[in-house]
Motif scaffolding. Sequence first.
Motif, PDB file in Angstrom:
ATOM      1  N   ALA A 178     -21.537 -42.331  34.353  1.00  0.00           N
ATOM      2  CA  ALA A 178     -21.321 -40.969  33.871  1.00  0.00           C
ATOM      3  C   ALA A 178     -20.164 -40.308  34.615  1.00  0.00           C
ATOM      4  CB  ALA A 178     -22.596 -40.151  34.027  1.00  0.00           C
ATOM      5  N   ALA A 179     -20.089 -40.524  35.916  1.00  0.00           N
ATOM      6  CA  ALA A 179     -19.006 -39.935  36.706  1.00  0.00           C
ATOM      7  C   ALA A 179     -17.645 -40.479  36.268  1.00  0.00           C
ATOM      8  CB  ALA A 179     -19.237 -40.208  38.194  1.00  0.00           C
ATOM      9  N   ALA A 180     -17.576 -41.765  35.924  1.00  0.00           N
ATOM     10  CA  ALA A 180     -16.305 -42.366  35.496  1.00  0.00           C
ATOM     11  C   ALA A 180     -15.845 -41.791  34.158  1.00  0.00           C
ATOM     12  CB  ALA A 180     -16.458 -43.887  35.402  1.00  0.00           C
ATOM     13  N   VAL A 181     -16.776 -41.610  33.227  1.00  0.00           N
ATOM     14  CA  VAL A 181     -16.412 -41.023  31.932  1.00  0.00           C
ATOM     15  C   VAL A 181     -15.985 -39.568  32.126  1.00  0.00           C
ATOM     16  CG1 VAL A 181     -17.215 -40.448  29.612  1.00  0.00           C
ATOM     17  CG2 VAL A 181     -17.957 -42.584  30.694  1.00  0.00           C
ATOM     18  N   ARG A 182     -16.702 -38.854  32.965  1.00  0.00           N
ATOM     19  CA  ARG A 182     -16.367 -37.454  33.237  1.00  0.00           C
ATOM     20  C   ARG A 182     -14.978 -37.335  33.860  1.00  0.00           C
ATOM     21  NH1 ARG A 182     -20.618 -36.380  35.749  1.00  0.00           N
ATOM     22  NH2 ARG A 182     -19.905 -36.768  37.858  1.00  0.00           N
ATOM     23  N   ALA A 183     -14.638 -38.251  34.776  1.00  0.00           N
ATOM     24  CA  ALA A 183     -13.344 -38.200  35.458  1.00  0.00           C
ATOM     25  C   ALA A 183     -12.204 -38.748  34.616  1.00  0.00           C
ATOM     26  CB  ALA A 183     -13.428 -38.973  36.769  1.00  0.00           C
ATOM     27  N   GLY A 184     -12.517 -39.440  33.520  1.00  0.00           N
ATOM     28  CA  GLY A 184     -11.477 -40.007  32.679  1.00  0.00           C
ATOM     29  C   GLY A 184     -11.024 -41.381  33.094  1.00  0.00           C
ATOM     30  N   THR A 185     -11.693 -41.994  34.068  1.00  0.00           N
ATOM     31  CA  THR A 185     -11.339 -43.358  34.462  1.00  0.00           C
ATOM     32  C   THR A 185     -12.025 -44.396  33.583  1.00  0.00           C
ATOM     33  OG1 THR A 185     -13.074 -43.308  36.156  1.00  0.00           O
ATOM     34  CG2 THR A 185     -10.850 -42.735  36.848  1.00  0.00           C
ATOM     35  N   ALA A 186     -12.911 -43.954  32.692  1.00  0.00           N
ATOM     36  CA  ALA A 186     -13.518 -44.823  31.683  1.00  0.00           C
ATOM     37  C   ALA A 186     -13.354 -44.160  30.323  1.00  0.00           C
ATOM     38  CB  ALA A 186     -15.003 -45.060  31.980  1.00  0.00           C
ATOM     39  N   ASP A 187     -12.997 -44.955  29.316  1.00  0.00           N
ATOM     40  CA  ASP A 187     -12.918 -44.436  27.950  1.00  0.00           C
ATOM     41  C   ASP A 187     -14.305 -44.313  27.338  1.00  0.00           C
ATOM     42  OD1 ASP A 187     -10.005 -44.521  27.886  1.00  0.00           O
ATOM     43  OD2 ASP A 187     -10.242 -46.699  27.824  1.00  0.00           O
ATOM     44  N   LEU A 188     -15.151 -45.310  27.614  1.00  0.00           N
ATOM     45  CA  LEU A 188     -16.504 -45.358  27.067  1.00  0.00           C
ATOM     46  C   LEU A 188     -17.467 -45.720  28.189  1.00  0.00           C
ATOM     47  CD1 LEU A 188     -15.815 -47.538  23.878  1.00  0.00           C
ATOM     48  CD2 LEU A 188     -15.952 -45.038  23.973  1.00  0.00           C
ATOM     49  N   GLY A 189     -18.655 -45.153  28.133  1.00  0.00           N
ATOM     50  CA  GLY A 189     -19.699 -45.512  29.087  1.00  0.00           C
ATOM     51  C   GLY A 189     -20.952 -45.936  28.351  1.00  0.00           C
ATOM     52  N   PHE A 190     -21.597 -46.979  28.831  1.00  0.00           N
ATOM     53  CA  PHE A 190     -22.843 -47.459  28.243  1.00  0.00           C
ATOM     54  C   PHE A 190     -23.900 -47.527  29.339  1.00  0.00           C
ATOM     55  CE2 PHE A 190     -19.529 -49.072  25.501  1.00  0.00           C
ATOM     56  CZ  PHE A 190     -20.041 -48.883  24.222  1.00  0.00           C
ATOM     57  N   VAL A 191     -25.003 -46.813  29.154  1.00  0.00           N
ATOM     58  CA  VAL A 191     -26.041 -46.757  30.181  1.00  0.00           C
ATOM     59  C   VAL A 191     -27.411 -46.889  29.522  1.00  0.00           C
ATOM     60  CG1 VAL A 191     -24.659 -45.358  31.756  1.00  0.00           C
ATOM     61  CG2 VAL A 191     -26.131 -44.226  30.092  1.00  0.00           C
ATOM     62  N   GLU A 192     -28.420 -47.032  30.373  1.00  0.00           N
ATOM     63  CA  GLU A 192     -29.769 -47.274  29.878  1.00  0.00           C
ATOM     64  C   GLU A 192     -30.622 -46.018  29.792  1.00  0.00           C
ATOM     65  OE1 GLU A 192     -31.115 -50.579  32.526  1.00  0.00           O
ATOM     66  OE2 GLU A 192     -28.952 -50.591  32.840  1.00  0.00           O
ATOM     67  N   GLY A 193     -30.208 -44.954  30.442  1.00  0.00           N
ATOM     68  CA  GLY A 193     -31.009 -43.731  30.448  1.00  0.00           C
ATOM     69  C   GLY A 193     -30.191 -42.531  30.032  1.00  0.00           C
ATOM     70  N   PRO A 194     -30.869 -41.434  29.683  1.00  0.00           N
ATOM     71  CA  PRO A 194     -30.153 -40.219  29.283  1.00  0.00           C
ATOM     72  C   PRO A 194     -29.398 -39.605  30.445  1.00  0.00           C
ATOM     73  CG  PRO A 194     -32.497 -39.784  29.495  1.00  0.00           C
ATOM     74  CD  PRO A 194     -32.329 -41.265  29.645  1.00  0.00           C
ATOM     75  N   VAL A 195     -28.345 -38.885  30.123  1.00  0.00           N
ATOM     76  CA  VAL A 195     -27.513 -38.223  31.122  1.00  0.00           C
ATOM     77  C   VAL A 195     -27.375 -36.756  30.734  1.00  0.00           C
ATOM     78  CG1 VAL A 195     -25.200 -38.073  32.132  1.00  0.00           C
ATOM     79  CG2 VAL A 195     -26.231 -40.316  31.697  1.00  0.00           C
ATOM     80  N   GLU A 196     -27.661 -35.870  31.666  1.00  0.00           N
ATOM     81  CA  GLU A 196     -27.497 -34.444  31.419  1.00  0.00           C
ATOM     82  C   GLU A 196     -26.189 -33.986  32.051  1.00  0.00           C
ATOM     83  OE1 GLU A 196     -30.864 -32.218  32.672  1.00  0.00           O
ATOM     84  OE2 GLU A 196     -32.299 -33.392  31.475  1.00  0.00           O
ATOM     85  N   ASP A 197     -25.173 -33.840  31.218  1.00  0.00           N
ATOM     86  CA  ASP A 197     -23.856 -33.427  31.690  1.00  0.00           C
ATOM     87  C   ASP A 197     -23.163 -32.703  30.546  1.00  0.00           C
ATOM     88  OD1 ASP A 197     -21.092 -33.320  32.359  1.00  0.00           O
ATOM     89  OD2 ASP A 197     -21.355 -34.959  33.767  1.00  0.00           O
ATOM     90  N   PRO A 198     -22.860 -31.425  30.694  1.00  0.00           N
ATOM     91  CA  PRO A 198     -22.277 -30.666  29.584  1.00  0.00           C
ATOM     92  C   PRO A 198     -20.905 -31.156  29.144  1.00  0.00           C
ATOM     93  CG  PRO A 198     -22.240 -29.387  31.631  1.00  0.00           C
ATOM     94  CD  PRO A 198     -23.077 -30.596  31.894  1.00  0.00           C
ATOM     95  N   SER A 199     -20.217 -31.923  29.995  1.00  0.00           N
ATOM     96  CA  SER A 199     -18.893 -32.420  29.620  1.00  0.00           C
ATOM     97  C   SER A 199     -18.965 -33.698  28.791  1.00  0.00           C
ATOM     98  CB  SER A 199     -18.040 -32.670  30.867  1.00  0.00           C
ATOM     99  OG  SER A 199     -18.563 -33.746  31.635  1.00  0.00           O
ATOM    100  N   LEU A 200     -20.152 -34.296  28.678  1.00  0.00           N
ATOM    101  CA  LEU A 200     -20.307 -35.570  27.983  1.00  0.00           C
ATOM    102  C   LEU A 200     -21.184 -35.421  26.739  1.00  0.00           C
ATOM    103  CD1 LEU A 200     -21.021 -37.927  31.029  1.00  0.00           C
ATOM    104  CD2 LEU A 200     -18.812 -37.272  30.063  1.00  0.00           C
TER     105      LEU A 200
END
Length: 292
Positions: free
Chosen positions: A133-155
């Motif tokens: 989530a931090a990588a997608v938020r920072a722009g160092t990842a184009d796409l993120g795939f994870v196993e659990g929900p993420v609470e982040d207003p920027s994503l």
Amino acid sequence: MTLEQLRIFVAVAEHAHVTRAARALNLTQSTVSAAIAALEARHGVALFHRVGRGIELAETGRIFLEEARAVLARAAAAEQALADLAGNPRGRLRIHASQTVANYWLPTRLIGFMADFPAVTVEIAIGNTAEVAAAVRAGTADLGFVEGPVEDPSLSERLLPGDRLMLVVGAGHPWAALPHVTPGQLAETPWVLRERGSGTRAEFEVALARLGVDPDTLNVVLELPSNESVRAAVEAGAGATALSALVVAGGLALGSLRSPGLDLPQRAFHLLLHRERYLGRAARAFLETVTA
């Protein structure tokens, strides 16, 4: 300040060594040293501590590193936007994924995508849910795939078909021959779990709460940073665990793991996207592959 200076600074920070950074960038050591010196002199700050023959980030460098990475990510996005205007998907696709997704779910999907789009270079990085989530938020990842929900207003999140967690024990565990265990029995055995911050751990704790079990009542004897280390510890008799069905399939087939029944739900995987950043054609093409 130039993008080249920022690239050099980030490389030195990541390698913690001028010579290794120069080698990675295919530059001379003197060029790298001069770029760092120019940044420090222009702004009157010390970005690194020179300790003996080594180099360490100063606090100013730690703060600047996050900003430098963000600027480089924006520059890469701008470059990708121009490349997209040229036609077929090309350039880099940066994917960050949690361990289960990266090791067991992504590979088959990447094979087909890379065959269809050979001009795209795919870069994969593995981390836990919080790190992705931090990588997608920072722009160092184009796409993120994870196993659990993420609470982040920027994503933003999209749900993808996932798998389910399974309770597993080693072949010599007292539960190995049981057809099922009850929620009340879960506190009776040692547990080996993924570290906090991992999607697997978070999803298991949610499932426990639905079964009426307080996660804090479990006797967690080991917290380990990878699915494979958890699986190996359980096979060796360290206790019980809950892992993805994809992760434990091999051990169950060989008989080194057993799965007494426990009602753990199906779970979705979560695709993370930045709400505001430009999504390149390569990323959009990959999304079409995995969501078709």
